[in-house]
Scaffold this motif. Structure first.
Motif, PDB file in Angstrom:
ATOM      1  N   TYR A 117      -5.702 -17.533  -8.528  1.00 21.90           N
ATOM      2  CA  TYR A 117      -4.383 -16.709  -8.581  1.00 21.90           C
ATOM      3  C   TYR A 117      -4.141 -16.384  -6.968  1.00 21.90           C
ATOM      4  O   TYR A 117      -4.961 -16.309  -6.089  1.00 21.90           O
ATOM      5  N   LYS A 118      -2.800 -16.239  -7.073  1.00 19.69           N
ATOM      6  CA  LYS A 118      -2.495 -15.506  -5.768  1.00 19.69           C
ATOM      7  C   LYS A 118      -2.572 -14.036  -5.662  1.00 19.69           C
ATOM      8  O   LYS A 118      -1.643 -13.402  -6.778  1.00 19.69           O
ATOM      9  N   VAL A 119      -3.020 -13.313  -4.761  1.00 25.38           N
ATOM     10  CA  VAL A 119      -3.268 -11.919  -5.247  1.00 25.38           C
ATOM     11  C   VAL A 119      -2.378 -11.106  -3.896  1.00 25.38           C
ATOM     12  O   VAL A 119      -2.926 -11.482  -2.643  1.00 25.38           O
ATOM     13  N   VAL A 120      -1.556 -10.316  -3.840  1.00 27.86           N
ATOM     14  CA  VAL A 120      -0.722  -9.605  -3.109  1.00 27.86           C
ATOM     15  C   VAL A 120      -1.463  -8.220  -3.240  1.00 27.86           C
ATOM     16  O   VAL A 120      -1.222  -7.753  -4.044  1.00 27.86           O
ATOM     17  N   ASN A 121      -2.537  -8.160  -2.229  1.00 32.37           N
ATOM     18  CA  ASN A 121      -3.044  -6.544  -2.218  1.00 32.37           C
ATOM     19  C   ASN A 121      -2.619  -5.676  -1.339  1.00 32.37           C
ATOM     20  O   ASN A 121      -2.609  -5.921  -0.173  1.00 32.37           O
ATOM     21  N   LEU A 122      -2.029  -4.671  -1.990  1.00 31.26           N
ATOM     22  CA  LEU A 122      -1.490  -3.970  -0.823  1.00 31.26           C
ATOM     23  C   LEU A 122      -2.236  -2.679  -0.661  1.00 31.26           C
ATOM     24  O   LEU A 122      -1.525  -1.925   0.261  1.00 31.26           O
ATOM     25  N   GLY A 123      -3.427  -2.676  -0.953  1.00 31.13           N
ATOM     26  CA  GLY A 123      -4.444  -1.448  -0.043  1.00 31.13           C
ATOM     27  C   GLY A 123      -4.440  -0.428  -1.075  1.00 31.13           C
ATOM     28  O   GLY A 123      -4.281  -0.309  -2.118  1.00 31.13           O
ATOM     29  N   ILE A 124      -4.321   0.822  -0.542  1.00 25.95           N
ATOM     30  CA  ILE A 124      -4.770   2.083  -1.086  1.00 25.95           C
ATOM     31  C   ILE A 124      -3.470   2.850  -1.067  1.00 25.95           C
ATOM     32  O   ILE A 124      -2.786   2.701  -0.331  1.00 25.95           O
TER      33      ILE A 124
END
Ligand code: B1M
Length: 215
Positions: A117-124
């Motif tokens: 999967y492509k994950v767009v991790n925006l953080g906290i």
């Protein structure tokens, strides 16, 4: 003491000196990276949570444990098996507004990424607007919200209400220690007009949910 016991103690004690050698030792004994995380290190984090909850451990020490956990995961990540050359779908992932806990969310990122999967991790501490914007920009197939505080469960429900008002109907996956399946499948499903909300107990549950969304 066994390497399992020593690694668990390192998480509880927040002791990073020689951590890499110990992890290499565990890998050398044929323990899979994910088994080290799930069966050994997370056991240590559980103890940390219990000690902190009982007032027997102060916050700076909890932070040391969290940093040790993160260092261990960073060391183990390159050793994990990856599914190459697949783009199964895209998920936008973040820890909700007001919440800084990100170890679980980052595990979800790793598991999904390693499985195509492509994950767009925006953080906290991610405001809803950022989640929605990123989901549209990346044409995400799903949105994942993580949160460990009880108040984050309320934030998640409020986010879903606001998403409904904005006409968002992207499937949502919710995870984090303070959630219960009931809360998600009842309150949260009702809060999201399209009803497409699911609870992920852990990172693998998250992977299975994504596979189902994409299936
Ligand atoms: Co905090 N903390 N903490 N903390 N902390 C908890 C959550 C707490 C339960 C501890 C306790 O009292 N026993 C408690 C919450 C109580 C409540 O709300 N009722 C708590 C508190 C109170 C706080 C502060 C408020 C303390 C303070 O400042 N006085 C503060 C909060 C600040 C804020 O967010 N605004 C705080 C701060 C911190 C640290 C910074 C020191 C540190 C976090 C560091 C970091 O993440 N970078 C920390 C830690 C480490 C913990 C505990 C001990 C461990 C959390 C953890 O990493 N677990 C935690 C105790 C606990 O959870 N019982 C606690 C390991 C991780 C892998 O598990 O994230 O649950 P988890 O993820 C799991 C599943 O839940 C699932 O997959 C993972 C496993 O595969 N999952 C998903 C998670 N997200 C998912 C998303 C998905 C799918 C699955 O899809 C989207």
């Amino acid at each position: 003491e066994t390497v399992e016991g020593r690694l668990k103690d390192r998480i509880v004690d927040g002791d990073r000196k020689g951590l890499d050698d110990e992890l290499a030792d565990a890998l050398g004994r044929g323990i899979a990276p994910l088994a080290i995380i799930n069966d050994i290190l997370l056991d240590g984090m559980k103890v940390v949570g219990e000690l902190f909850g009982a007032g027997k451990m102060q916050l700076p020490f909890v932070l040391q444990s969290a940093e040790t956990m993160k260092a261990a995961v960073a060391y183990l990540e390159p050793h994990m098996i990856k599914v190459e050359g697949q783009e199964k779908g895209t998920i936008v992932l973040g820890t909700v507004k007001g919440d800084v806990h990100d170890i679980g969310k980052n595990l979800v990122d790793i598991i999904l990424t390693n499985n195509g999967y492509k994950v767009v991790n925006l953080g906290i501490k991610v405001p809803l607007a950022d989640i929605v914007t990123a989901a549209r920009e990346h044409k995400a197939h799903a949105i994942g919200m993580s949160g460990l505080l009880v108040k984050s469960t309320v934030v998640m429900r409020e986010n879903l209400e606001e998403m409904s008002r904005q006409g968002v109907d992207i499937p949502v996956m919710l995870g984090g220690a303070a959630l219960t399946r009931n809360y998600v499948e009842d309150d949260c499903v009702k809060a999201y007009a399209c009803g497409r909300v699911a609870y992920a107990r852990d990172a693998f549950d998250g992977l299975h949910l994504m596979d189902r969304v994409m299936g």
